[in-house]
Design a protein around this motif. Structure first.
Motif, PDB file in Angstrom:
ATOM      1  N   VAL A 251     -18.949  11.519 -52.015  1.00 54.25           N
ATOM      2  CA  VAL A 251     -18.864  12.955 -52.287  1.00 54.25           C
ATOM      3  C   VAL A 251     -20.079  13.391 -53.108  1.00 54.25           C
ATOM      4  O   VAL A 251     -20.717  14.414 -52.812  1.00 54.25           O
TER       5      VAL A 251
ATOM      6  N   ILE B 153     -22.896  16.087 -52.043  1.00 59.51           N
ATOM      7  CA  ILE B 153     -23.139  17.302 -52.832  1.00 59.51           C
ATOM      8  C   ILE B 153     -24.586  17.374 -53.312  1.00 59.51           C
ATOM      9  O   ILE B 153     -25.211  18.444 -53.270  1.00 59.51           O
TER      10      ILE B 153
ATOM     11  N   SER C  40     -26.606  18.412 -50.531  1.00 57.35           N
ATOM     12  CA  SER C  40     -26.409  19.851 -50.334  1.00 57.35           C
ATOM     13  C   SER C  40     -27.219  20.652 -51.348  1.00 57.35           C
ATOM     14  O   SER C  40     -27.841  21.663 -50.994  1.00 57.35           O
ATOM     15  N   ALA C  41     -27.208  20.186 -52.601  1.00 57.25           N
ATOM     16  CA  ALA C  41     -27.953  20.887 -53.650  1.00 57.25           C
ATOM     17  C   ALA C  41     -29.444  20.916 -53.312  1.00 57.25           C
ATOM     18  O   ALA C  41     -30.090  21.967 -53.414  1.00 57.25           O
TER      19      ALA C  41
ATOM     20  N   MET D  46     -30.046  23.291 -50.539  1.00 64.03           N
ATOM     21  CA  MET D  46     -29.984  24.671 -51.001  1.00 64.03           C
ATOM     22  C   MET D  46     -31.256  25.042 -51.753  1.00 64.03           C
ATOM     23  O   MET D  46     -31.753  26.170 -51.660  1.00 64.03           O
TER      24      MET D  46
ATOM     25  N   ALA E 216     -26.500  21.353 -44.701  1.00 60.35           N
ATOM     26  CA  ALA E 216     -25.955  21.472 -46.065  1.00 60.35           C
ATOM     27  C   ALA E 216     -24.481  21.857 -46.058  1.00 60.35           C
ATOM     28  O   ALA E 216     -23.726  21.436 -46.938  1.00 60.35           O
TER      29      ALA E 216
ATOM     30  N   GLN F  44     -21.129  21.315 -45.034  1.00 58.68           N
ATOM     31  CA  GLN F  44     -20.154  20.414 -44.416  1.00 58.68           C
ATOM     32  C   GLN F  44     -18.783  20.719 -44.992  1.00 58.68           C
ATOM     33  O   GLN F  44     -18.650  21.033 -46.173  1.00 58.68           O
TER      34      GLN F  44
ATOM     35  N   VAL G  73     -15.603  19.818 -46.639  1.00 59.12           N
ATOM     36  CA  VAL G  73     -15.298  18.702 -47.539  1.00 59.12           C
ATOM     37  C   VAL G  73     -13.793  18.553 -47.784  1.00 59.12           C
ATOM     38  O   VAL G  73     -13.367  17.639 -48.481  1.00 59.12           O
TER      39      VAL G  73
ATOM     40  N   ILE H 266     -10.669  15.267 -49.429  1.00 61.68           N
ATOM     41  CA  ILE H 266      -9.454  15.319 -50.257  1.00 61.68           C
ATOM     42  C   ILE H 266      -8.284  14.722 -49.493  1.00 61.68           C
ATOM     43  O   ILE H 266      -7.529  13.897 -50.029  1.00 61.68           O
TER      44      ILE H 266
ATOM     45  N   LYS I 156      -8.672  11.043 -49.388  1.00 63.09           N
ATOM     46  CA  LYS I 156      -8.417  10.475 -50.704  1.00 63.09           C
ATOM     47  C   LYS I 156      -6.905  10.337 -50.925  1.00 63.09           C
ATOM     48  O   LYS I 156      -6.426   9.290 -51.371  1.00 63.09           O
TER      49      LYS I 156
ATOM     50  N   PHE J  16     -22.222  28.696 -46.705  1.00 63.15           N
ATOM     51  CA  PHE J  16     -23.673  28.850 -46.584  1.00 63.15           C
ATOM     52  C   PHE J  16     -24.101  30.305 -46.402  1.00 63.15           C
ATOM     53  O   PHE J  16     -25.160  30.717 -46.907  1.00 63.15           O
TER      54      PHE J  16
ATOM     55  N   TYR K 216     -11.693  29.091 -49.422  1.00 63.72           N
ATOM     56  CA  TYR K 216     -12.394  27.985 -48.745  1.00 63.72           C
ATOM     57  C   TYR K 216     -13.789  27.837 -49.328  1.00 63.72           C
ATOM     58  O   TYR K 216     -14.479  28.814 -49.588  1.00 63.72           O
ATOM     59  N   LEU K 217     -14.197  26.580 -49.558  1.00 65.99           N
ATOM     60  CA  LEU K 217     -15.604  26.355 -49.897  1.00 65.99           C
ATOM     61  C   LEU K 217     -16.066  25.060 -49.271  1.00 65.99           C
ATOM     62  O   LEU K 217     -15.296  24.109 -49.154  1.00 65.99           O
ATOM     63  N   ASP K 218     -17.334  25.044 -48.817  1.00 66.71           N
ATOM     64  CA  ASP K 218     -17.840  23.849 -48.151  1.00 66.71           C
ATOM     65  C   ASP K 218     -18.862  23.155 -49.048  1.00 66.71           C
ATOM     66  O   ASP K 218     -19.063  23.529 -50.211  1.00 66.71           O
ATOM     67  N   SER K 219     -19.507  22.138 -48.501  1.00 66.15           N
ATOM     68  CA  SER K 219     -20.413  21.330 -49.329  1.00 66.15           C
ATOM     69  C   SER K 219     -21.636  22.126 -49.771  1.00 66.15           C
ATOM     70  O   SER K 219     -22.209  21.866 -50.834  1.00 66.15           O
ATOM     71  N   SER K 220     -22.043  23.160 -48.960  1.00 62.77           N
ATOM     72  CA  SER K 220     -23.205  23.950 -49.387  1.00 62.77           C
ATOM     73  C   SER K 220     -22.872  24.774 -50.634  1.00 62.77           C
ATOM     74  O   SER K 220     -23.714  24.960 -51.516  1.00 62.77           O
TER      75      SER K 220
ATOM     76  N   LEU L 291     -20.741  23.763 -52.927  1.00 65.26           N
ATOM     77  CA  LEU L 291     -20.816  22.778 -54.014  1.00 65.26           C
ATOM     78  C   LEU L 291     -22.275  22.514 -54.383  1.00 65.26           C
ATOM     79  O   LEU L 291     -22.624  22.411 -55.564  1.00 65.26           O
ATOM     80  N   GLY L 292     -23.134  22.445 -53.328  1.00 68.21           N
ATOM     81  CA  GLY L 292     -24.569  22.251 -53.559  1.00 68.21           C
ATOM     82  C   GLY L 292     -25.153  23.397 -54.376  1.00 68.21           C
ATOM     83  O   GLY L 292     -25.929  23.170 -55.309  1.00 68.21           O
ATOM     84  N   MET L 293     -24.761  24.624 -54.051  1.00 65.85           N
ATOM     85  CA  MET L 293     -25.256  25.795 -54.791  1.00 65.85           C
ATOM     86  C   MET L 293     -24.835  25.718 -56.251  1.00 65.85           C
ATOM     87  O   MET L 293     -25.631  26.016 -57.151  1.00 65.85           O
TER      88      MET L 293
ATOM     89  N   VAL M   5     -24.084  22.993 -57.972  1.00 65.32           N
ATOM     90  CA  VAL M   5     -24.838  21.920 -58.640  1.00 65.32           C
ATOM     91  C   VAL M   5     -26.268  22.380 -58.924  1.00 65.32           C
ATOM     92  O   VAL M   5     -26.818  22.153 -60.014  1.00 65.32           O
TER      93      VAL M   5
ATOM     94  N   ILE N 215     -10.955  20.787 -54.478  1.00 61.75           N
ATOM     95  CA  ILE N 215     -12.302  20.422 -54.034  1.00 61.75           C
ATOM     96  C   ILE N 215     -13.259  20.394 -55.221  1.00 61.75           C
ATOM     97  O   ILE N 215     -14.055  19.457 -55.369  1.00 61.75           O
TER      98      ILE N 215
ATOM     99  N   MET O  60     -12.506  17.318 -57.202  1.00 60.38           N
ATOM    100  CA  MET O  60     -12.933  16.132 -56.455  1.00 60.38           C
ATOM    101  C   MET O  60     -14.443  15.951 -56.549  1.00 60.38           C
ATOM    102  O   MET O  60     -14.943  14.831 -56.611  1.00 60.38           O
ATOM    103  N   ALA O  61     -15.186  17.076 -56.581  1.00 61.12           N
ATOM    104  CA  ALA O  61     -16.646  17.017 -56.647  1.00 61.12           C
ATOM    105  C   ALA O  61     -17.155  16.780 -58.079  1.00 61.12           C
ATOM    106  O   ALA O  61     -18.360  16.806 -58.330  1.00 61.12           O
TER     107      ALA O  61
END
Lengths: 384, 95
Positions: free
Chosen positions: A156, A160, A163-164, A167, A261, A263, A265, A269, A272, B15, B46-50, B52-54, B56, B82, B85-86
Motif C-alpha cells: 500500500v 501511494i 501515486s504521490a 501527482m 496514479a 488505482q 484501493v 482493505i 486485508k 484523479f 470514494y477515494l482512489d490511490s491518486s 492518497l497520492g495527492m 501524501v 482507506i 489503511m494508508a
C-alpha cells in the motif's frame, strides 16, 4: 434299603443343583426326578418286603429275586443318563474353550488395532510435543498474520508513494501546460510585428516607386524587409502549430499518468480483512483439532481399558473349564459306581452300598476341586 | 493568529479532482496567515490511490514550506478505512 433311598435323596438334589449351575436345567430336573423315583421304588419295595416278612415270618430272605431284578435296569438307566450328562459337560467344555480362544484372539487383535490407531492419531497431529507445538503454532500464526499485514502495508505504501510521485509529475506537467499559452501569446505578438513590418515594407515600396529612379535601391530594401516579415510570420505559424501539438501531447500524457496514479484501493482493505479472517479461522481450526485429538485419545484409552478388562474376564473361562472337568469326572465316577452295583440280596446291597459310599468319600478327598475362587473379582489373574 | 482554512472535498475524490485540489492547497501553503489546513472529508464516499497520492504530496510539500498543521476531518466508513489503511494518520491529524 433305607441307606440306598437316603443316598438317592441326597444325590438327587445335589446332581440337580450341579446341572442347574452348569446351565442345564432340563437335564438336572430329569436326573432329580429319576433319582427321586428310584428312591420311591426302593422304599415301596422295602415296605412290601417288610410286610411279606411279617406275614410269612420265614427265613432270612426278605426280598425276592424278581423285585431285586428291578434294581438293575434302574441303575443301568441312571448310569446311561449320567453318561449323557458327562458327554454334555465335555461338549460344553470344548465349546467354551473354543469360544474363549476365539474371543481372546479377537480381543488381542482389537487391542493391537487400538494401539495402532492411537499411534496414528498422534502422528497425524504431531502430538509428540503437544504443549510445545501449541505455543509454536500460536506463535507461527501470529508471525504469519504479522508478516502478511506488513507485506500488505508495504504494498500500500509503495502504491501511494508512486501515486504521490505521479501527482507531482502531473503538477509539473500542468505548470508546463500553463506556460504554453504565454508562448502562444508571444508568438501572436511576433505575428503582429511581422504584419506591421509587412505593412511598413509595403509603404516603403510605394514611396520608393514614387521617388522614381532615385528610389530604385530603396525599393529592393523594402522588398527584402517584406520577405523577412513573411518568413518570420511563417516561422511563428510553424512554432504555433508545434505548440498546439505539444499541448495535445501534454493532455495525453496527463491522462496516461492519471491512469497509472489512480488505482482503486478499496480491494486492499477487502483483502486485508480476508487475510485476517482466514488467520482467525486457521487458529480456531487448529485449536479445535487439538480438542478433538484429546477426545480421541481419551476414547482410545477407555477402549484399551475395556479390551484389557475383556481379556482378563476371558481368563475365567479357564476356571470354568476346570470346574467342568471336575464335575464331569465326578459324574463319571458316580456312573461307574452305579454300574458296579449288581446285587443278589439285601445284605449284599447294604454291604455293597457301604463299600461304594466309602469309595466315593475317598474319591472326593483324592479329587479336590482345583479351583477355589468363585467370582471374577476374587481371582485376580495376570494377563496371558 | 491561528487561522484555519477549510477545504471541502467532493463525493468522489479521485484523479479528476487533482487540478482543483492542488490549486487550492498550493495557494493555502503559500498563505502566510494560514496556520492549519482542514480537509473536510464528510462528503467523501470514494477515494482512489491518486487521492492518497495527492494527500501524501501535500504533506511532503508542507514539510518543505510552511509546516502548517494538516487535519482530516469527518472521514467516514470506507473513506476512513482507506485513510487509516494508508497510514495517513502519521501525516495528518484525524478529527
Amino acid at each position: 434299603m433305607r441307606t440306598l433311598s437316603l443316598v438317592s435323596l441326597i444325590i438327587a438334589p445335589l446332581m440337580a443343583a450341579l446341572l442347574w449351575w452348569l446351565g442345564l436345567p432340563l437335564l438336572g430336573t430329569a436326573l432329580a426326578l429319576g433319582l427321586l423315583m428310584a428312591s420311591l421304588v426302593w422304599q415301596e419295595h422295602n415296605h412290601d418286603s417288610t410286610a411279606k416278612a411279617a406275614n410269612t415270618a420265614t427265613g432270612p430272605s426278605p426280598c425276592d429275586g424278581s423285585q431285586l431284578q428291578n434294581l438293575e435296569p434302574l441303575s443301568q438307566e441312571l448310569a446311561s443318563l449320567l453318561g449323557e450328562s458327562h458327554t454334555s459337560l465335555q461338549q460344553i467344555e470344548t465349546t467354551q474353550t473354543d469360544a474363549v480362544t476365539l474371543l481372546s484372539e479377537a480381543f488381542q487383535q482389537l487391542s493391537q488395532l487400538s494401539d495402532q490407531q492411537s499411534q496414528l492419531v498422534k502422528q497425524i497431529l504431531g502430538h509428540e510435543a503437544l504443549a510445545k507445538s501449541e505455543e509454536h503454532d500460536r506463535e507461527w500464526m501470529n508471525n504469519f498474520a504479522q508478516n502478511t499485514a506488513t507485506t500488505l502495508d508495504r504494498f500500500v505504501e509503495t502504491t501511494i508513494n508512486m501515486s504521490a510521485s505521479s501527482m507531482d509529475l502531473v503538477e509539473k506537467i500542468d505548470n508546463i501546460n500553463k506556460a504554453l499559452p504565454s508562448i502562444t501569446k508571444a508568438m501572436k505578438d511576433i505575428d503582429q510585428i511581422a504584419s506591421q513590418t509587412n505593412l511598413l515594407a509595403l509603404n516603403a515600396a510605394i514611396e520608393a516607386a514614387r521617388a522614381g529612379d532615385f528610389g530604385r535601391g530603396f525599393a529592393v530594401v523594402a522588398d527584402e524587409v517584406r520577405a523577412l516579415s513573411n518568413r518570420s510570420a511563417g516561422f511563428s505559424e510553424g512554432i504555433q502549430a508545434q505548440l498546439q501539438n505539444i499541448t495535445q501531447q501534454i493532455v495525453a500524457l496527463t491522462e496516461e499518468i492519471g491512469r497509472v496514479a489512480a488505482q482503486d484501493v478499496s480491494y486492499v482493505i477487502a483483502s486485508k480483512q480476508e487475510v485476517q479472517s482466514a488467520i482467525r479461522m486457521l487458529v480456531a481450526k487448529s485449536e479445535q483439532d487439538k480438542e478433538y485429538a484429546a477426545q480421541l485419545e481419551s476414547i482410545n484409552e477407555v477402549l484399551q481399558e475395556s479390551v484389557y478388562k475383556s481379556i482378563r474376564g476371558l481368563q475365567f473361562g479357564d476356571i470354568n473349564a476346570q470346574h467342568l472337568q471336575y464335575s464331569a469326572s465326578a459324574i463319571r465316577f458316580i456312573q461307574q459306581q452305579l454300574l458296579g452295583l449288581s446285587v443278589q440280596n439285601i445284605a449284599d446291597i447294604n454291604q455293597h452300598l457301604h463299600e461304594k459310599l466309602e469309595e466315593m468319600r475317598q474319591h472326593r478327598q483324592q479329587m479336590k476341586n482345583p479351583v477355589s475362587s468363585h467370582n471374577v473379582v476374587a481371582g485376580n489373574i495376570d494377563l496371558f | 493568529m491561528s487561522h484555519a482554512i477549510k477545504v471541502r472535498l467532493p463525493n468522489r475524490f479521485d484523479f479528476n479532482y487533482h487540478q482543483t485540489f492542488s490549486q487550492e492547497c498550493n495557494s493555502l501553503l503559500n498563505d502566510q496567515a494560514c496556520q492549519s489546513v482542514e480537509l473536510d472529508f464528510s462528503q467523501v464516499q470514494y477515494l482512489d490511490s491518486s487521492a492518497l497520492g495527492m494527500l501524501v504530496l501535500l504533506a511532503k510539500k508542507n514539510k518543505g514550506q510552511g509546516n502548517k498543521t494538516l487535519i482530516i476531518q469527518g472521514a467516514q466508513n470506507t473513506a476512513k478505512e482507506i485513510l487509516e489503511m494508508a497510514n495517513l494518520n502519521k501525516l495528518y491529524e484525524f478529527r
